[in-house]
Motif scaffolding. Structure first.
Motif, PDB file in Angstrom:
ATOM      1  N   ARG A 132     -16.368   2.183   7.270  1.00  0.00           N
ATOM      2  CA  ARG A 132     -15.773   3.284   7.022  1.00  0.00           C
ATOM      3  C   ARG A 132     -15.838   4.471   8.314  1.00  0.00           C
ATOM      4  O   ARG A 132     -15.165   5.556   8.190  1.00  0.00           O
ATOM      5  CB  ARG A 132     -16.421   4.196   5.825  1.00  0.00           C
ATOM      6  N   ASN A 174     -19.742  -1.965   0.841  1.00  0.00           N
ATOM      7  CA  ASN A 174     -18.578  -1.050   1.060  1.00  0.00           C
ATOM      8  C   ASN A 174     -17.871  -1.300  -0.086  1.00  0.00           C
ATOM      9  O   ASN A 174     -18.051  -2.384  -0.874  1.00  0.00           O
ATOM     10  CB  ASN A 174     -17.734  -1.620   2.213  1.00  0.00           C
ATOM     11  N   GLU A 202     -11.512  -2.166  -0.234  1.00  0.00           N
ATOM     12  CA  GLU A 202     -11.189  -1.841   1.111  1.00  0.00           C
ATOM     13  C   GLU A 202     -11.676  -3.294   1.767  1.00  0.00           C
ATOM     14  O   GLU A 202     -10.946  -3.514   2.739  1.00  0.00           O
ATOM     15  CB  GLU A 202     -12.118  -0.642   1.729  1.00  0.00           C
ATOM     16  N   LEU A 204      -9.761   0.283   8.748  1.00  0.00           N
ATOM     17  CA  LEU A 204      -8.399  -0.089   8.120  1.00  0.00           C
ATOM     18  C   LEU A 204      -7.546   0.829   8.229  1.00  0.00           C
ATOM     19  O   LEU A 204      -6.358   0.371   8.459  1.00  0.00           O
ATOM     20  CB  LEU A 204      -9.126  -0.179   6.554  1.00  0.00           C
ATOM     21  N   ASP A 205      -7.853   2.007   8.159  1.00  0.00           N
ATOM     22  CA  ASP A 205      -6.917   3.127   8.463  1.00  0.00           C
ATOM     23  C   ASP A 205      -6.064   2.926   9.599  1.00  0.00           C
ATOM     24  O   ASP A 205      -4.682   2.776   9.829  1.00  0.00           O
ATOM     25  CB  ASP A 205      -7.504   4.581   8.554  1.00  0.00           C
ATOM     26  N   ARG A 208     -10.089   7.886  -1.218  1.00  0.00           N
ATOM     27  CA  ARG A 208     -11.005   7.138  -1.639  1.00  0.00           C
ATOM     28  C   ARG A 208     -12.276   8.082  -2.122  1.00  0.00           C
ATOM     29  O   ARG A 208     -12.312   9.268  -1.916  1.00  0.00           O
ATOM     30  CB  ARG A 208     -11.483   6.238  -0.618  1.00  0.00           C
ATOM     31  N   SER A 211       0.710  -1.193  -0.021  1.00  0.00           N
ATOM     32  CA  SER A 211       0.077  -0.015   0.043  1.00  0.00           C
ATOM     33  C   SER A 211       0.970   1.161  -0.083  1.00  0.00           C
ATOM     34  O   SER A 211       0.577   2.163  -0.613  1.00  0.00           O
ATOM     35  CB  SER A 211      -0.960   0.011   1.194  1.00  0.00           C
TER      36      SER A 211
END
Length: 774
Positions: A442, A384, A388, A490-491, A550, A264
């Protein structure tokens, strides 16, 4: 639970999307640590599970939705409470406290809880603790945390319990008797929702005075300090040697995430992006703090107890089509059944060089039980982003199990009170389906989620930083790096590679993936089986902590699905919009979306066309007004065909604004057409970024309101026009409200207070209507 139980009180909540419910459940979970025993109910259970007439002590957590109205779950309760036949001493026996949730980007901030407060007083109830009004615009936790902290000792005193024997359990001294509040303005039980858990339960008041970085959290018995083995010396946070031991213990853990992070990172760096925060020489970052926080003792929230267990069924195979849509759970605000619609056209309304891209989509709703009027809204059920979801599955180390069937069970002897399996996750499901269609991956991380992640983080430095971000002392860092950055699970997992939570814990905390609402921009008089809607494709650029650039969950999905049929709006020699010829378009498969109706009964045309209307809708806020004007045009044509001169049409004004006339003037030719046909009497436009060549031109809709203030106020105050405002709540709607106050004051010669009363009366008479969002 008996009514006479020591420490018992009634705990009620009214929630539209889950925020108020989650906060009430947090109070419910923590109350036993303070010797209290709440009986918790949703306000919808009035007269079924509880009756205020039989209660002596009540705590309420309630949100506001729409134009200051109560959430759907509280409407029945509010309707009964405001009956004019109730005597003034009807609730004289009741002692109460209210925590209200709102958003100061909207007018009438926390109007609903304030209405409850006023009505309780009118009925003789006594307030034993000042109301808290939490503002989602700045972060609900800013008010929620201290309000709950201060509630415990006051509540114990109210119930006749001594506080002297509870100081070891973390009960604070009573706070000053003033309402905890933020700015004023309306709101809604906002968007990101469900799993709250905001609160820190303060253990000792001298926490920040400690010289060693002790980390404190409440337990059922007393406070405890995390041992030195589990915390990082703040003077060596940037010293690699200090963390070598912890790093050596997690080689196997890092190996499964390093590939994802590095891939990434390489991809993003090639696009000029930064994925994971690096330690900065100056100031804090997502993954690194600076003194005094890095040297401070920390007060942590109570660790939410685990209650879900994932059981895989390797021999069971299910296709995605066999899985019930979100477990067949009902959708909030749904006014119709969920049904399938077909996208039949997608028209780009902006030029390629516009700041935002706006798309107009047309849906065939022949098979949908939707009977709409101009101004109504509907919701789209969206998934979603698959990219992701795949990254999250990879980051969790669940690639091999991604499509295996699992079921959820409650952990035996879980300490979570009232534990239930989420009804929006099918009883038998797959990891990919749950993360794609059921859970919101999210949503910005709540503090309770960060607190849970601490327990599954091996690296000492990362563990300490997660503790800081969810602590009372780290509230500023949490706001700057998590809430304002809108960081997803995820972040956070990419930023903290040694954090590896089990799937069950994530499913406990990830809220439900909710449908996205849109205003309808067409009239059923044109075609009752078709509807249009318009939206901007939301872009989230890269930033510190955000793993990748995104698009919005739904707008990005719709943009991707319609790429094969998107058509740029063009103009023929007559100046009319030329729509794409769908009959000539060859596509192998129809584009389907799941929708349901959300009737917006207050944002509709007046039944009498002789009532003047003033419409203010910059940008995509013009959407419902296109439907209004289509409707009026069809009505005008019908009157003309019938030769009926008894029906009179009053003036209709539209104030529209955008950045550039040639780049993003949405529906330009339609609006000019409506002026020609008489459906629209006056069109006033403003372009905020166009050069004026030295001339004075209005930049925003409020400038045009000032320019035409005499006629506008004559329509509004003398001819009883209805004013409609649609669009951005944070800036536009607030500026319009302030401009109207200014103009009313000048027009009437009255002061600011009287002007406010006039505007309030317009709202009360439903002649100032808003359909706004943040």
């Amino acid at each position: 639970m008996t009514k006479g139980m020591q420490g018992r009180f009634l705990l009620l909540y009214g929630s539209q999307t889950g925020q108020a419910k989650a906060i009430a459940e947090e109070i419910y979970e923590n109350a036993p640590h303070h010797g209290l025993q709440p009986e918790i109910h949703c306000l919808s259970m009035t007269d079924k599970k509880f009756s205020l007439e039989k209660e002596a002590c009540m705590v309420m957590v309630v949100s506001t939705t729409g134009d200051g109205e109560p959430p759907e779950t509280a409407t029945k309760f509010w309707r009964r409470l405001k009956k004019k036949t109730l005597p003034g001493d009807h609730l004289a026996h009741l002692n109460y406290a209210i925590l209200g949730l709102g958003d100061s980007n909207y007018n009438n901030f926390c109007r609903n809880p304030k209405n409850f407060e006023q009505r309780f007083e009118e009925l003789g109830a006594k307030q034993f603790y000042p109301s808290g009004f939490a503002d989602d615009a700045v972060g609900l936790e800013v008010v929620v945390e201290p309000w709950i902290d201060g509630l415990w000792p006051v509540l114990r005193k109210q119930l006749g319990l001594s506080n002297s024997d509870c100081t070891s359990n973390g009960v604070m001294e009573p706070t000053e008797n003033k309402a905890i509040t933020q700015s004023t303005g309306d709101d809604s039980d906002s968007g990101t929702d469900v799993d709250n858990p905001y609160g820190h339960r303060k253990s000792h008041q001298d926490a920040e005075k400690r010289t060693s970085p002790d980390v404190k959290t409440q337990t059922e018995v007393a406070t405890r300090t995390i041992s030195n083995d589990n915390r990082t010396n703040p003077t060596t946070l940037n010293n690699d040697t200090e963390n070598d031991k912890a790093d050596a213990n997690q080689t196997s853990t890092d190996s499964r995430t390093s590939s994802l992070t590095q891939d990434s990172l390489r991809t993003s760096q090639s696009e000029g992006e930064t994925v994971v925060d690096s330690t900065q020489d100056k100031g804090p970052s997502l993954t690194c703090s600076v003194p005094p926080l890095s040297e401070s003792g920390l007060t942590l929230p109570l660790l939410p107890p685990a209650y879900l267990e994932v059981q895989y069924h390797k021999d069971l195979v299910m296709s995605p089509d066999q899985l019930a849509l979100q477990g067949s759970a009902s959708y909030p605000s749904a006014q119709s059944a969920v049904s399938m619609a077909t996208i039949v056209s997608a028209t780009k309304l902006t030029r390629d060089d516009a700041v935002k891209t706006a798309l107009d989509l047309e849906l065939d709703i022949s098979d949908a039980p939707i009977d709409y009027q101009p101004g109504d809204a509907f919701s789209i059920i969206c998934p979603n982003p698959s990219t992701e979801v795949d990254l999250l599955i990879q980051r969790l180390g669940l690639i091999e199990q991604a499509d295996n069937v699992f079921s959820l069970q409650l952990i035996a002897n879980t300490k979570k009170r009232r534990a239930t399996i989420p009804d929006y996750i099918p009883k038998t499901c797959t990891v990919r389906h749950a993360l794609t269609h059921c859970c919101d991956i999210r949503t910005p991380m709540k503090k309770a989620v960060l607190r849970m992640l601490v327990e599954h983080t091996e690296n000492a430095r990362e563990k300490r930083r997660l503790q800081e971000l969810c602590s009372k002392q780290g509230i500023n860092d949490y706001g700057a790096f998590i809430r304002e950055g809108c960081l997803s699970i995820l972040d956070v997992l990419i930023a903290f590679p040694s954090c590896n939570p089990p799937l069950g814990r994530l499913l406990e905390h990830l809220p439900r993936l909710l449908p996205r609402p849109y205003s309808i921009s067409s009239s059923p008089l044109v075609d009752p089986k078709r509807l249009h809607f318009v939206f901007n494709i939301i872009e989230f650029p890269h930033s510190y902590g955000r793993a990748m650039a995104r698009q919005g969950v739904c707008t990005g999905w719709l943009n991707h699905k319609t790429q094969p049929i998107q058509q740029q709006v063009s103009t023929d020699v007559k100046g009319q919009d030329v729509e794409m010829n769908m009959a000539a378009l060859s596509i192998s498969e129809k584009i389907k979306v799941l929708i349901f109706a959300r009737t917006n009964t207050h944002f509709r045309l007046p039944e009498d066309p002789s009532t003047p209307i003033i419409m203010i809708g910059p940008g995509t806020g013009v959407a419902p007004f296109i439907g209004f004007l289509e409707h009026r045009e069809m009505q005008l044509n019908k009157v003309a065909e019938n030769g009926d001169d008894t029906i009179k049409f009053a003036p209709s004004w539209l104030f529209f604004g955008c950045r550039h006339k040639e780049r993003d003037f949405l529906y330009r030719h339609k609006l000019e057409h409506f002026v020609k046909t008489g459906a629209l009497s006056r069109l006033h436009v403003s372009f905020s970024r166009d050069a004026t060549n030295g001339t004075i031109a209005p930049k925003y809709v409020q400038d045009n309101l000032r320019l035409h203030s005499t006629d506008v106020l004559d329509l509004l105050l003398e001819k009883k026009a209805i004013l409609y405002v649609c669009g951005d709540a944070k800036n536009m709607a607030r500026n319009v409200n302030e401009t109207l106050l200014e103009l009313i004051g000048k027009h009437t010669g009255k002061g600011a207070y009287d002007a406010t009363l006039i505007l309030a009366k317009l709202r009360e008479e439903k002649r100032y209507r808003e359909d706004i969002w943040t």
